[in-house]
Design a protein around this motif. Structure first.
Motif, mmCIF file in Angstrom:
data_model
loop_
_atom_site.group_PDB
_atom_site.id
_atom_site.type_symbol
_atom_site.label_atom_id
_atom_site.label_comp_id
_atom_site.label_asym_id
_atom_site.label_seq_id
_atom_site.Cartn_x
_atom_site.Cartn_y
_atom_site.Cartn_z
ATOM 1 N N SER A 327 -6.893 10.811 9.238
ATOM 2 C CA SER A 327 -5.207 10.201 9.355
ATOM 3 C C SER A 327 -4.782 11.049 10.556
ATOM 4 N N PHE A 328 -4.276 12.047 10.647
ATOM 5 C CA PHE A 328 -3.920 12.911 11.714
ATOM 6 C C PHE A 328 -4.050 14.418 11.379
ATOM 7 N N GLU A 406 -0.172 4.510 12.821
ATOM 8 C CA GLU A 406 -0.870 5.481 13.529
ATOM 9 C C GLU A 406 -1.413 6.379 12.577
ATOM 10 N N GLY A 407 -0.456 7.077 11.722
ATOM 11 C CA GLY A 407 -0.938 8.175 11.224
ATOM 12 C C GLY A 407 -1.989 7.783 9.731
ATOM 13 N N TYR A 408 -1.585 6.698 8.954
ATOM 14 C CA TYR A 408 -2.142 6.409 7.966
ATOM 15 C C TYR A 408 -3.113 5.171 8.202
ATOM 16 N N ASN A 409 -3.097 4.618 9.178
ATOM 17 C CA ASN A 409 -3.671 3.380 9.748
ATOM 18 C C ASN A 409 -3.498 2.028 9.047
ATOM 19 N N PHE A 410 -2.538 1.842 8.723
ATOM 20 C CA PHE A 410 -2.120 0.432 8.261
ATOM 21 C C PHE A 410 -2.018 -0.391 9.577
ATOM 22 N N THR A 411 -2.423 -1.711 9.325
ATOM 23 C CA THR A 411 -2.519 -2.849 10.237
ATOM 24 C C THR A 411 -1.392 -3.646 10.105
#
Length: 492
Positions: A327-328, A406-411
C-alpha cells in the motif's frame, strides 16, 4: 315404523359408546393443536445488555447493545439501542489533568443508568477500549497514559454495571473488530456469504481489513477467525499517525519546514488567513521536533485540490516495497478483494462533501470545485459549523481520495465497490460491537443448532396431521354409516 326402529338399532352413531369415542377423539385433536400453538407462541421478550465506550483520539462515544435474554449461551441477535457522544476531546487530551478524563464520561454513564433497566444493571458488562490517541500517548508518556486510565477506571467503577476493564486496543484489533462488526451486522457471517472489507478512518489512525484469497506475506497483518463454522483468513493493517487529524499535522510540517512566517497551503480555501502557533503543529509524537525559531506563522489558503494531492503524496511514502505488493510506507497489502464498507471519518467527510455515491472521476471534479470555493462563501454556506472543522474539509476530502486510490490501490472501477456508511441495520459501524462480541463469546466458532422446521411450518404440519387423523377416524367408521334403502312397493 318397525323398519325405522330396526335401522336406528343398527346405526352405531346412536350408540352412546361410539358417540363418546368420537367426541373424545375430536377433543383430543383440538387440544393437541391448541397446546402446540400456545406452547410455541412468542413470549414477552426479555433482554440482556452490554455497554462499550470508544475512547478515540478526538472524542469518546458510548454504545449500548441489547440481545434476547432467553437465547442459549447468549447467541441472540445483538442490536444497538442507544449512543451517547461524550462532551469534550478524547481522554488522551487530559494527560496533564487525568481526573478530568474520568469526569468527562459521567454524563453518558448516567444516561446508561436510565437506558438499561434497573434489574439488569449489575449483570450488564461495561467495557472501555482506547485507540490511536491513547496509543500515541502511551508511546510518548507511559506514566501519563497510566494516570489517565486510573482516573477513567475509578469513574467507571462508581456505576452499578459489571465493569470489565479499560485497555488500549492494538491497531490490528481495531481493524479486525471493525471487520467483524460490518459483517455481523450485514449478516454475512451466519449466512456463510461472501464478506465485506472494512475501511476505518479516525483522527489518529486508519485501518483496512478484508479477506484475502492468497496467503498473507506479512504475519503481523494476518488474523484468522472461525465463526459460525466458517474459517476466515483476514488481512488487516492499522496506520498509526495517518488519521485525518495527524496527517494534517504531517502535511503542515512539510509546508513549514523552512520556518517562514507565511505559509501558502493549497489544501485550504482561497481567502483563508489564520495565524497559528508552531507548537500546535509540532505537539504530536507523529511529528519530529522542529528547529525553527519562529513561534507562529500565518496560514494562507490557495485552494487547489490537484496541488493539495501532491502535498498528501509527499506524506505517504510510495518508495520501495519488499513484498509482492504494498500500500504505502513499505507495508504489505495483497490485491483488493470484494466489496467494502467505509465508515467513521470516511463517511462523515464524504457525506459533508456530498461525494458518497459519485463515481471516482466525478468525485475528483466536485472536490476541485469545492476546494477552489472562496473561504467567505464556504462560511456563508455553512454558518452552523465551527470554522476550525469547516476549514479542514478540503484537505480531508483530498486525503481520503488519495489514500483510497494511491494508498490502498482502488481504481476507477473498484471505487464503485466502496459504500460509505454510518450505520448498518440501525447500529453504528465501527469496532465496538465486534469487540464486545469477541469478549462475550457471542459469535460461536461453530454454527449453533437450529430446529429442523420454522415455527409456522411446524404448526402447519401438526394441524394437517390432526385433520388427517379426524378424516381417518371418520373413514374407519364407514361401515357403520346409515344407508338409505329403496322403498319397497307393497302389492295389495
Amino acid at each position: 315404523m318397525a323398519a325405522q326402529r330396526e335401522m336406528k338399532g343398527k346405526n352405531p352413531w346412536h350408540r352412546p359408546v361410539t358417540i363418546l369415542i368420537a367426541v373424545l377423539g375430536v377433543i383430543a385433536i383440538v387440544a393437541l393443536v391448541t397446546v402446540t400453538v400456545m406452547q410455541n407462541q412468542p413470549l414477552h421478550q426479555k433482554y440482556k445488555y452490554g455497554i462499550v465506550l470508544d475512547a478515540g483520539s478526538s472524542h469518546t462515544a458510548m454504545y449500548i447493545y441489547q440481545w434476547p435474554a432467553e437465547k442459549d449461551n447468549d447467541t441472540g441477535r445483538v442490536q444497538q439501542t442507544h449512543a451517547c457522544k461524550v462532551n469534550g476531546p478524547g481522554i488522551s487530551s487530559y494527560w496533564s489533568s487525568p481526573s478530568q478524563a474520568g469526569d468527562s464520561l459521567r454524563k453518558c454513564l448516567q444516561d446508561a443508568e436510565r437506558q438499561v433497566p434497573l434489574s439488569r444493571h449489575q449483570e450488564t458488562p461495561l467495557y472501555l477500549g482506547a485507540t490511536a490517541g491513547m496509543r500515541l500517548l502511551s508511546k510518548e508518556n507511559r506514566s501519563a497514559s497510566s494516570e489517565v486510565f486510573r482516573a477513567v477506571e475509578r469513574e467507571l467503577q462508581r456505576f452499578p454495571f459489571s465493569f470489565q476493564g479499560a485497555r488500549i486496543l492494538t491497531g490490528q484489533e481495531e481493524g479486525a473488530f471493525g471487520w467483524v462488526t460490518v459483517n455481523y451486522l450485514d449478516d454475512r457471517l451466519r449466512q456463510g456469504l461472501g464478506t465485506r472489507g472494512a475501511l476505518d478512518l479516525g483522527g489518529a489512525s486508519t485501518q483496512i481489513s478484508f479477506v484475502s484469497n492468497q496467503e498473507v506475506e506479512s504475519s503481523e497483518n494476518a488474523v484468522a477467525f472461525r465463526l459460525y463454522g466458517n474459517d476466515y483468513h483476514l488481512y488487516t493493517h492499522s496506520f498509526l499517525c495517518y488519521g485525518k487529524d495527524q496527517v494534517l499535522k504531517l502535511a503542515l510540517v512539510q509546508l513549514t519546514e523552512s520556518g517562514e512566517r507565511q505559509v501558502s497551503d493549497p489544501c485550504f480555501h482561497p481567502g483563508y488567513n489564520v495565524t497559528k502557533e508552531y507548537s500546535a503543529v509540532y505537539n504530536s509524537p507523529c511529528v519530529t521536533a522542529r528547529k525553527s525559531k519562529e513561534t507562529s506563522f500565518t496560514h494562507i489558503g490557495t485552494g487547489n485540490a490537484l496541488k493539495c494531492q501532491e502535498v498528501v503524496r509527499r506524506v505517504l511514502d510510495f518508495g520501495r516495497c519488499n513484498f509482492s505488493s504494498c500500500s504505502f510506507n513499505q507495508v504489505y497489502q495483497p490485491p483488493l478483494r470484494g466489496t467494502f464498507r467505509a465508515f467513521s471519518a470516511f463517511y462523515f467527510v464524504m457525506n459533508f462533501l456530498n461525494l458518497t455515491s459519485d463515481p471516482l472521476e466525478r468525485v475528483k471534479e466536485k472536490l476541485e470545485h469545492y476546494c477552489a470555493t472562496p473561504w467567505t462563501q464556504v462560511k456563508q454556506d455553512h454558518p452552523d459549523i465551527k470554522e476550525k472543522y469547516l476549514a479542514e474539509y478540503c484537505f480531508s476530502g483530498t486525503y481520503i481520495v488519495t489514500l483510497l486510490t494511491e494508498g490502498y490501490n482502488f481504481t476507477s472501477e473498484s471505487w464503485n465497490d466502496i459504500k460509505f456508511i454510518k450505520k448498518i441495520s440501525g447500529s453504528d459501524a465501527g469496532w465496538t460491537l465486534g469487540y464486545m462480541l469477541n469478549l462475550t463469546n457471542m459469535v460461536p466458532a461453530e454454527a449453533p443448532d437450529t430446529p429442523p422446521l420454522p415455527y409456522a411450518g411446524f404448526v402447519t404440519i401438526v394441524t394437517c396431521m390432526a385433520l388427517l387423523l379426524v378424516f381417518l377416524l371418520v373413514l374407519s367408521l364407514r361401515s357403520y354409516w346409515p344407508r338409505c334403502r329403496p322403498a319397497q312397493t307393497r302389492i295389495i
